[in-house]
Enzyme design. Structure first.
Site, PDB file in Angstrom:
ATOM      1  N   ASP A 250       0.843  -1.154   0.036  1.00  0.00           N
ATOM      2  CA  ASP A 250       0.142  -0.090   0.108  1.00  0.00           C
ATOM      3  C   ASP A 250       0.938   1.084   0.069  1.00  0.00           C
ATOM      4  OD1 ASP A 250      -2.232   1.579   0.029  1.00  0.00           O
ATOM      5  OD2 ASP A 250      -3.242   0.361   1.588  1.00  0.00           O
ATOM      6  N   TRP A 251       0.301   2.356  -0.300  1.00  0.00           N
ATOM      7  CA  TRP A 251       1.309   3.468  -0.683  1.00  0.00           C
ATOM      8  C   TRP A 251       1.831   3.849   0.601  1.00  0.00           C
ATOM      9  CZ3 TRP A 251      -0.044   1.315  -4.242  1.00  0.00           C
ATOM     10  CH2 TRP A 251       0.177   2.087  -6.010  1.00  0.00           C
TER      11      TRP A 251
END
Length: 710
Positions: A250-251
């Site tokens: 995930d970012w």
């Protein structure tokens, strides 16, 4: 229940299969530096290819609600395109409320076609974490509280997306069930709960949907970040489930270089600072040269990325894609129409008889609000979005006078502090008085309340189940002057409806329902559509009834949230503990009636490798075309371990004309009656009696049959 729908591009498909030899040949021509470049982002939503070998970069796009607007390559500002308007699709819990995998598949096809039109290789969807906590800010984005329902929908959403040679990215793996402290919380979950509750939809999406990418979650699981969790990513996902594709973070969800590289992460996305300083950039190159990460490990990651590219941007017969077409709008409408849940209709206010209604009051901010954008998280630059007021005017405008009053102010912004949002829950008496005056002079009041995309938002959890913005005071005031008040709730997660349930005769749940939301709602109100949505999660009477709150495990102590409820999530908890819900899992009403009879199993006794074939007859005994969602639960009355009161094992949405009868078969593998035995690290089926329970919600069981497993 078998669905033969548009499939994902299988690795075995002729013409699409890429031989290991071909991939190995490419890898052998690459320098170590080129390999490392492929393992981390080179812009906000892309990672590098190898231009000299003709390998393109990988492009991603946010997307559970549709393909987001184009943003600049290196920052979150809009790129100001005029060609990136897209179809806004119903939210995740709306898709789950259809209880129809066909709709999930059609959703996926639209996402895939629109991604292709925008030249995106990976859609960061679907998101289907279990709805463990009703307050979770992303419940609207996720599907349901049940692993089987999640699985059936996730498989078909993935197949739909990938039928367009676009990778689905299933997320967030695993146990990302709260937004509060999501970047730091350590979720402690026993292996049985993981295997029975939190893993099944991911396993199904990988093994039956053939998902090409998986996104690791932000949180820690049992002491290790999900982006560097050897048990999750290597042992379970890649080794046990045979996942061939790519794991991306995930970012800004990557924390270390060596641990992430060795424990299963393939691509690092969204980290901060210069790209060549990211964990999987120069630090990874140094770690390989120092012998901390093997070249073999790097080659495996690169091979997975090449496999992904050959199934997406470099696939043969790659579709060109379409965006915001009338056909896509029709799909959005169909999903929305099937998702709307009729919760209460005890005076048969609905459907509205158009010829009898001359003055309609439409009240509430949500009647004129759009939901494609808002809050923190991905939205859609919708080509258009039909509001509730617009939909009602389009269906009733020629035969009735329609007036609008705002009723309340939605004073809440997700990016504001608590202090800045102070007072959001207070009534606005002037707006209430205007609404009451209008309701008094109208035959029917349609009161559009609920939430919005600011209030239900990624990176935030709600603080309570109460309706926001002083809406309850508005409902009470309008209902007092007009008994023909229809409550329409637009929201993606459970709320406290106790007062509304007691005092209002008609309640409709309408979600954040996409570009065609207003038209679908209006067609349900007129009866042009017979509502067939069913609740995908339990509505508790009180927050303290929900397992995580009852056991004081939310949001956790310090940085730790221990899932003490184990396998008793959602209706499993309420039914086993005999706690009365406000509305049960699977619940929903119709404008017609159904009868169920002749429920039977094909045998009395089964071996462990056999399939139970349960049959029943269903008849539409009313006067309207409609659909019933028939749900098959199984219980194990005598077990050596705690088993839930019942567990969903099959379902079917059956559409019938008035008077029509149909015989339906639901198949359940005996192997699916097993529980996970933590002491043996394996699935176990105990011999003995099981009870098949057929109903239309977890609390309304209509027929039972006993069987035995040898």
């Amino acid at each position: 229940m078998a669905f033969f729908l548009a499939g994902g591009v299988s690795a075995q498909n002729k013409g699409e299969a890429v031989s290991n030899a071909k991939i190995n040949s490419i890898v052998s021509k690459m320098t170590l530096e080129e390999k490392i470049e492929m393992l981390h982002g080179n812009a906000l939503f892309s990672s590098a290819g190898v231009p000299r070998l003709g390998i393109p970069e990988l492009t991603c796009d946010d997307g559970p609600l549709g393909v987001r607007e184009e943003i600049k390559r290196f920052d979150w500002a809009s790129a100001n395109w005029t060609t990136d308007s897209a179809t806004f699709l119903p939210n995740g819990s709306a898709i789950a409320a259809t209880w129809n995998p066909v709709m999930a598949n059609k959703y996926g096809i639209v996402i895939g076609e629109e991604a292709n039109a925008r030249k995106k290789d990976i859609m960061l969807a679907p998101a289907f974490n279990i709805c463990r906590m009703p307050l979770c800010g992303r419940t609207y984005e996720y599907y349901s509280e049940d692993p089987y329902l999640n699985s059936q929908l996730a498989i078909q959403a993935v197949k739909g997306i990938q039928s367009q040679h676009v990778a689905a990215c299933i997320k967030h793996f695993a146990a990302n069930n709260q937004e509060l402290n999501r970047n730091s919380v350590n979720t402690i979950v026993d292996e049985r709960a993981l295997r029975e509750i939190y893993f099944p939809a991911f396993k199904a999406a990988v093994q039956q949907g053939n998902a090409y990418t998986v996104m690791s979650a932000y949180n820690k699981l049992n002491g290790y970040w999900c982006s560097e969790n050897d048990f999750l990513l290597n042992k379970v996902l890649k080794d046990e489930w045979g996942f061939k594709g790519v794991v991306m973070s995930d970012w800004a969800g990557t924390h270390h270089t060596v641990a992430a590289a060795n424990n299963g992460l393939d691509i690092e996305m969204g980290s901060s600072g210069a790209y060549d300083r990211w964990y999987f950039a120069k630090p990874l190159l140094a770690a390989v040269k120092a012998g901390q990460v093997s070249v073999k490990t790097i080659d495996d990651k690169v091979s997975r990325i090449l496999w992904l590219i050959y199934h997406t941007s470099m696939s043969s017969n790659h579709p060109k894609g379409l965006i915001a077409t009338p056909e896509h709008a029709k799909t959005a409408y169909n999903i929305a129409a099937e998702s709307i849940v009729l919760i209460k209709n005890d005076k048969h206010l609905l459907p509205l008889k158009a010829s009898a209604v001359k003055r309609i009051a439409v009240i509430g901010d949500n009647a004129v609000r759009t939901f494609a954008l808002g809050g923190y998280g991905a939205g859609v630059k919708a080509k258009y979005e039909v509001t509730a007021l617009e939909g009602i005017k389009s269906r009733f405008g020629k035969i009735a006078s329609i007036s609008f009053a705002q009723g309340y102010k939605a004073n809440y912004l997700a990016n504001n502090s608590d202090e800045q949002n102070r007072g959001y829950d207070q009534r606005d008496q002037k707006l209430i008085d205007e609404a009451v005056a209008l309701a008094k002079t109208s035959e029917v009041a349609i009161l559009c309340i609920g939430s919005n995309r600011e209030y239900e938002s990624e990176a935030h959890d709600r603080k309570s189940l109460e309706l926001p913005f002083g809406e309850q005071a508005l409902v009470n005031a309008v209902t007092a002057v007009n008994p023909n008040t229809i409550i329409v709730i637009m929201a993606g997660a459970p709320y406290d409806l106790n007062e509304i349930k007691k005092s209002n005769h008609a309640i409709v749940w309408s979600w954040f329902n996409g570009s065609e939301a207003g038209n679908a709602l209006a067609d349900v109100l007129t009866g042009a559509v017979n509502p067939s949505g069913r609740l995908p999660f339990t509505f508790p009477v009180s927050l303290k009834d929900s397992p995580a709150a009852a056991l004081n495990t939310y949001p956790g102590e310090g940085a730790t949230a221990e899932y003490k409820e184990g396998i008793l999530v959602g209706y499993r908890w309420y039914d086993t503990k005999k706690i009365q819900p406000e509305f049960p899992f699977g619940y929903g009403l119709s404008y017609t009636d159904f009868s169920i009879s002749h429920f039977s199993a094909d045998k009395l006794n089964y071996g462990r490798n056999e399939t139970i074939r349960a049959k029943f007859t269903i008849k539409n005994t009313g006067s309207r075309y409609g659909a019933e969602v028939v749900q098959l639960y199984v219980s194990d009355p005598v077990s050596s371990v705690l088993r839930p009161e019942k567990e969903l094992k099959a379902f079917e949405k059956v559409f019938l004309q008035p008077g029509e009868t149909k015989t339906v078969e639901l198949d359940v593998k005996v192997g699916d009656l097993a529980f996970y035995d933590e002491s043996k690290k394996s699935w176990k089926i105990e011999a003995g009696e099981f009870v098949l329970q057929l109903g239309n919600s977890s609390r309304n069981i209509l027929k039972t049959v006993k069987i035995a497993v040898k």
